[in-house]
Design a protein around this motif. Structure first.
Motif, PDB file in Angstrom:
ATOM      1  N   ALA A 188       0.833  -1.201   0.000  1.00 55.00           N
ATOM      2  CA  ALA A 188       0.000   0.000   0.000  1.00 55.00           C
ATOM      3  C   ALA A 188       0.870   1.255   0.000  1.00 55.00           C
ATOM      4  O   ALA A 188       0.600   2.216  -0.738  1.00 55.00           O
ATOM      5  CB  ALA A 188      -0.941  -0.007   1.200  1.00 55.00           C
ATOM      6  N   ILE A 189       1.910   1.267   0.836  1.00 58.55           N
ATOM      7  CA  ILE A 189       2.802   2.429   0.900  1.00 58.55           C
ATOM      8  C   ILE A 189       3.529   2.619  -0.433  1.00 58.55           C
ATOM      9  O   ILE A 189       3.527   3.714  -1.019  1.00 58.55           O
ATOM     10  CB  ILE A 189       3.840   2.271   2.026  1.00 58.55           C
ATOM     11  N   TYR A 190       4.143   1.553  -0.913  1.00 55.90           N
ATOM     12  CA  TYR A 190       4.938   1.642  -2.139  1.00 55.90           C
ATOM     13  C   TYR A 190       4.053   1.987  -3.336  1.00 55.90           C
ATOM     14  O   TYR A 190       4.409   2.828  -4.166  1.00 55.90           O
ATOM     15  CB  TYR A 190       5.676   0.321  -2.372  1.00 55.90           C
ATOM     16  N   GLY A 191       2.888   1.345  -3.406  1.00 58.37           N
ATOM     17  CA  GLY A 191       1.962   1.635  -4.503  1.00 58.37           C
ATOM     18  C   GLY A 191       1.443   3.062  -4.456  1.00 58.37           C
ATOM     19  O   GLY A 191       1.272   3.715  -5.490  1.00 58.37           O
ATOM     20  N   ALA A 192       1.200   3.565  -3.232  1.00 49.89           N
ATOM     21  CA  ALA A 192       0.769   4.960  -3.091  1.00 49.89           C
ATOM     22  C   ALA A 192       1.855   5.900  -3.586  1.00 49.89           C
ATOM     23  O   ALA A 192       1.561   6.931  -4.233  1.00 49.89           O
ATOM     24  CB  ALA A 192       0.425   5.258  -1.635  1.00 49.89           C
ATOM     25  N   GLY A 193       3.115   5.543  -3.315  1.00 57.68           N
ATOM     26  CA  GLY A 193       4.218   6.354  -3.826  1.00 57.68           C
ATOM     27  C   GLY A 193       4.260   6.365  -5.341  1.00 57.68           C
ATOM     28  O   GLY A 193       4.511   7.415  -5.959  1.00 57.68           O
ATOM     29  N   LEU A 194       4.011   5.223  -5.950  1.00 53.99           N
ATOM     30  CA  LEU A 194       3.954   5.159  -7.411  1.00 53.99           C
ATOM     31  C   LEU A 194       2.789   5.981  -7.956  1.00 53.99           C
ATOM     32  O   LEU A 194       2.935   6.702  -8.957  1.00 53.99           O
ATOM     33  CB  LEU A 194       3.814   3.705  -7.869  1.00 53.99           C
ATOM     34  N   LYS A 195       1.651   5.899  -7.293  1.00 53.59           N
ATOM     35  CA  LYS A 195       0.476   6.663  -7.711  1.00 53.59           C
ATOM     36  C   LYS A 195       0.730   8.171  -7.618  1.00 53.59           C
ATOM     37  O   LYS A 195       0.371   8.943  -8.515  1.00 53.59           O
ATOM     38  CB  LYS A 195      -0.730   6.275  -6.856  1.00 53.59           C
ATOM     39  N   LEU A 196       1.347   8.591  -6.508  1.00 46.00           N
ATOM     40  CA  LEU A 196       1.638  10.012  -6.313  1.00 46.00           C
ATOM     41  C   LEU A 196       2.633  10.511  -7.362  1.00 46.00           C
ATOM     42  O   LEU A 196       2.487  11.618  -7.899  1.00 46.00           O
ATOM     43  CB  LEU A 196       2.188  10.244  -4.907  1.00 46.00           C
ATOM     44  N   SER A 197       3.641   9.699  -7.671  1.00 40.46           N
ATOM     45  CA  SER A 197       4.620  10.096  -8.687  1.00 40.46           C
ATOM     46  C   SER A 197       3.964  10.184 -10.059  1.00 40.46           C
ATOM     47  O   SER A 197       4.282  11.070 -10.858  1.00 40.46           O
ATOM     48  CB  SER A 197       5.794   9.110  -8.713  1.00 40.46           C
ATOM     49  N   GLU A 198       3.035   9.282 -10.305  1.00 35.42           N
ATOM     50  CA  GLU A 198       2.303   9.291 -11.575  1.00 35.42           C
ATOM     51  C   GLU A 198       1.400  10.523 -11.661  1.00 35.42           C
ATOM     52  O   GLU A 198       1.276  11.149 -12.721  1.00 35.42           O
ATOM     53  CB  GLU A 198       1.479   8.004 -11.686  1.00 35.42           C
ATOM     54  N   GLU A 199       0.799  10.868 -10.531  1.00 38.94           N
ATOM     55  CA  GLU A 199      -0.072  12.041 -10.475  1.00 38.94           C
ATOM     56  C   GLU A 199       0.717  13.326 -10.716  1.00 38.94           C
ATOM     57  O   GLU A 199       0.258  14.253 -11.403  1.00 38.94           O
ATOM     58  CB  GLU A 199      -0.746  12.093  -9.104  1.00 38.94           C
ATOM     59  N   GLN A 200       1.926  13.370 -10.179  1.00 40.87           N
ATOM     60  CA  GLN A 200       2.740  14.580 -10.255  1.00 40.87           C
ATOM     61  C   GLN A 200       3.588  14.665 -11.524  1.00 40.87           C
ATOM     62  O   GLN A 200       3.807  15.763 -12.055  1.00 40.87           O
ATOM     63  CB  GLN A 200       3.652  14.660  -9.022  1.00 40.87           C
ATOM     64  N   GLY A 202       3.344  12.170 -14.295  1.00 39.32           N
ATOM     65  CA  GLY A 202       2.802  11.503 -15.476  1.00 39.32           C
ATOM     66  C   GLY A 202       3.256  10.076 -15.664  1.00 39.32           C
ATOM     67  O   GLY A 202       2.814   9.400 -16.595  1.00 39.32           O
ATOM     68  N   LYS A 203       4.162   9.583 -14.803  1.00 40.25           N
ATOM     69  CA  LYS A 203       4.591   8.189 -14.901  1.00 40.25           C
ATOM     70  C   LYS A 203       5.071   7.704 -13.541  1.00 40.25           C
ATOM     71  O   LYS A 203       5.406   8.510 -12.658  1.00 40.25           O
ATOM     72  CB  LYS A 203       5.705   8.033 -15.936  1.00 40.25           C
ATOM     73  N   GLN A 204       5.110   6.397 -13.390  1.00 38.42           N
ATOM     74  CA  GLN A 204       5.571   5.806 -12.137  1.00 38.42           C
ATOM     75  C   GLN A 204       7.055   6.105 -11.914  1.00 38.42           C
ATOM     76  O   GLN A 204       7.869   5.959 -12.844  1.00 38.42           O
ATOM     77  CB  GLN A 204       5.367   4.285 -12.140  1.00 38.42           C
ATOM     78  N   ASP A 205       7.383   6.488 -10.690  1.00 35.87           N
ATOM     79  CA  ASP A 205       8.774   6.739 -10.331  1.00 35.87           C
ATOM     80  C   ASP A 205       9.122   5.865  -9.117  1.00 35.87           C
ATOM     81  O   ASP A 205       8.797   6.212  -7.980  1.00 35.87           O
ATOM     82  CB  ASP A 205       8.979   8.213  -9.991  1.00 35.87           C
ATOM     83  N   PRO A 206       9.776   4.722  -9.332  1.00 35.01           N
ATOM     84  CA  PRO A 206      10.118   3.831  -8.228  1.00 35.01           C
ATOM     85  C   PRO A 206      10.962   4.508  -7.150  1.00 35.01           C
ATOM     86  O   PRO A 206      10.851   4.165  -5.972  1.00 35.01           O
ATOM     87  CB  PRO A 206      10.897   2.700  -8.908  1.00 35.01           C
ATOM     88  N   ALA A 207      11.796   5.457  -7.538  1.00 40.19           N
ATOM     89  CA  ALA A 207      12.633   6.144  -6.543  1.00 40.19           C
ATOM     90  C   ALA A 207      11.775   6.952  -5.578  1.00 40.19           C
ATOM     91  O   ALA A 207      12.035   6.987  -4.367  1.00 40.19           O
ATOM     92  CB  ALA A 207      13.640   7.055  -7.252  1.00 40.19           C
ATOM     93  N   GLN A 208      10.720   7.595  -6.095  1.00 43.38           N
ATOM     94  CA  GLN A 208       9.819   8.367  -5.231  1.00 43.38           C
ATOM     95  C   GLN A 208       9.027   7.432  -4.315  1.00 43.38           C
ATOM     96  O   GLN A 208       8.797   7.744  -3.139  1.00 43.38           O
ATOM     97  CB  GLN A 208       8.859   9.212  -6.072  1.00 43.38           C
TER      98      GLN A 208
END
Length: 362
Positions: A188-200, A202-208
């Motif tokens: 949930a935490i890691y996926g939320a980070g991917l979602k937030l990076s995508e929102e900000q 435009g794509k998933q950022d594993p580092a974020q």
């Protein structure tokens, strides 16, 4: 000597007669006697007819109360149908630990675990030989989501993931090395980070996503072995916020605990599987009753118990009756969004993976 020889012949005759009669006996269902281990998958077994049969459950910690509420319903149905009493032996612990327990020799007829990866460990050990995902609802018996539990009044003002990174906020999650529930939390935490990076961006950022996980981990007060143990720590007054199954939290609130459930914008859907352990039921001669119990878990009667206790039912008709109890997150995602369990177990939880890096501070 002649007299002793006569007794010897008579004794031998009686033993041979007994052996022949024993060989003609029936197990009661046309299959092998219990414990022979020679029943083919799907064959009859010795559980039919009068008497008592024991069914052994190897479950993850969170499912205990719900199963114990379901057992009497199944026991009545099975006895009415077959005339046979069912007794349950139970073991509950962290999902990962329970999976290892079963693969290491604990003879559970039914494995009810937190995530499909733990069932797959039993498959890889050669103990589950059928396609367990071909069962109703893909073999999943309950649904849930990952949420935050906070104390009454939400004194730390917890609303979303970023709040869990704030200084002075004590966070509780279980250890994903032993707990399946913890893997849902970390997903949930890691996926939320991917979602937030995508929102900000435009794509998933594993580092974020890793940075969010690391920021929250710095505030983790305790890593318990299971979801149930983590909830018990929270019950004991430790921690400001717990990341947990929605059902765990709702059942506590319903019992009078002064907690509040906070549903973050982005969180993961949780699916919990159960399966018959083929090698064990064929050894025990319990296949019929084990399969009947598993199928009973998908009946409206059982699913209502899950729903009352805070799980989201896998039956739409049951879940719709409890719709007002469950908030739908705006950005719900599933494990497929993270690339599936094979990728998650390797990249996130494998040796030297993202979780290990976060714990090591790398």
């Amino acid at each position: 000597m002649k007299k002793r020889n006569g007794f010897y012949v008579l004794g031998l005759t009686l033993l041979l007669t007994a052996a022949v009669l024993s060989g003609c006996g029936s197990s009661g269902s046309g299959g092998s006697p219990s414990g022979s281990g020679s029943n083919p998958a799907g064959s009859g077994n010795s559980t039919k007819g009068a008497g008592t049969v024991t069914l052994t459950i190897g479950g993850y910690s969170t499912i205990k109360d719900e199963f114990e509420a379901i057992f009497p319903l199944f026991q009545k149905e099975w006895q009415d149908k077959t005339g046979q009493k069912v007794e349950f032996k139970e073991s509950y612990q962290g999902s990962g630990s329970q999976a290892r327990n079963i693969t290491n020799g604990f003879e559970a007829d039914i494995a009810a675990l937190s995530l499909e990866g733990d069932i797959d460990k039993i498959v890889k050990a050669g103990l589950i030989t059928h396609d367990w995902k071909s069962a109703p609802h893909g073999g999943m018996i309950t649904d849930s989501i990952a949420v935050f539990g906070v104390r009454s009044g939400n004194p730390k003002g917890i609303h979303d993931w970023a709040d869990l990174e704030k200084p002075g906020v004590q966070v509780l999650i279980p250890d994903p090395k032993s707990s399946g529930g913890a893997r849902w939390d970390v997903n949930a935490i890691y996926g939320a980070g991917l979602k937030l990076s995508e929102e900000q961006g435009g794509k998933q950022d594993p580092a974020q996503a890793k940075a969010l996980l690391a920021g929250i981990y710095k505030n983790v007060k305790a890593l318990d072995k299971s979801g149930e143990a983590s909830m018990s720590t929270f019950d004991n007054g430790i921690g400001d916020v717990i990341i947990t199954y929605e059902n765990e939290l709702l059942s506590r609130i319903d019992s009078g605990k002064k907690y509040e459930a906070i549903t973050p914008k982005y969180t993961t859907a949780i699916e919990n599987p159960a399966a018959v352990v083929d090698k064990v039921v064929d050894k025990h001669g319990t296949r019929d009753v084990a399969e009947a119990f598993l199928n009973f878990l998908w009946t409206p009667e059982a699913q209502k118990i899950f729903a009352v206790h805070g799980f989201r039912s896998v039956l739409p008709e049951v879940q719709s009756s409890y719709a007002d109890k469950y908030k739908q997150p705006a950005g719900l995602f599933d494990t497929g969004y993270l690339g599936g369990w094979d990728k998650v177990n390797t990249e996130l939880y494998g040796d030297g993976g993202i979780w290990d890096q976060v714990v090591a501070g790398n």
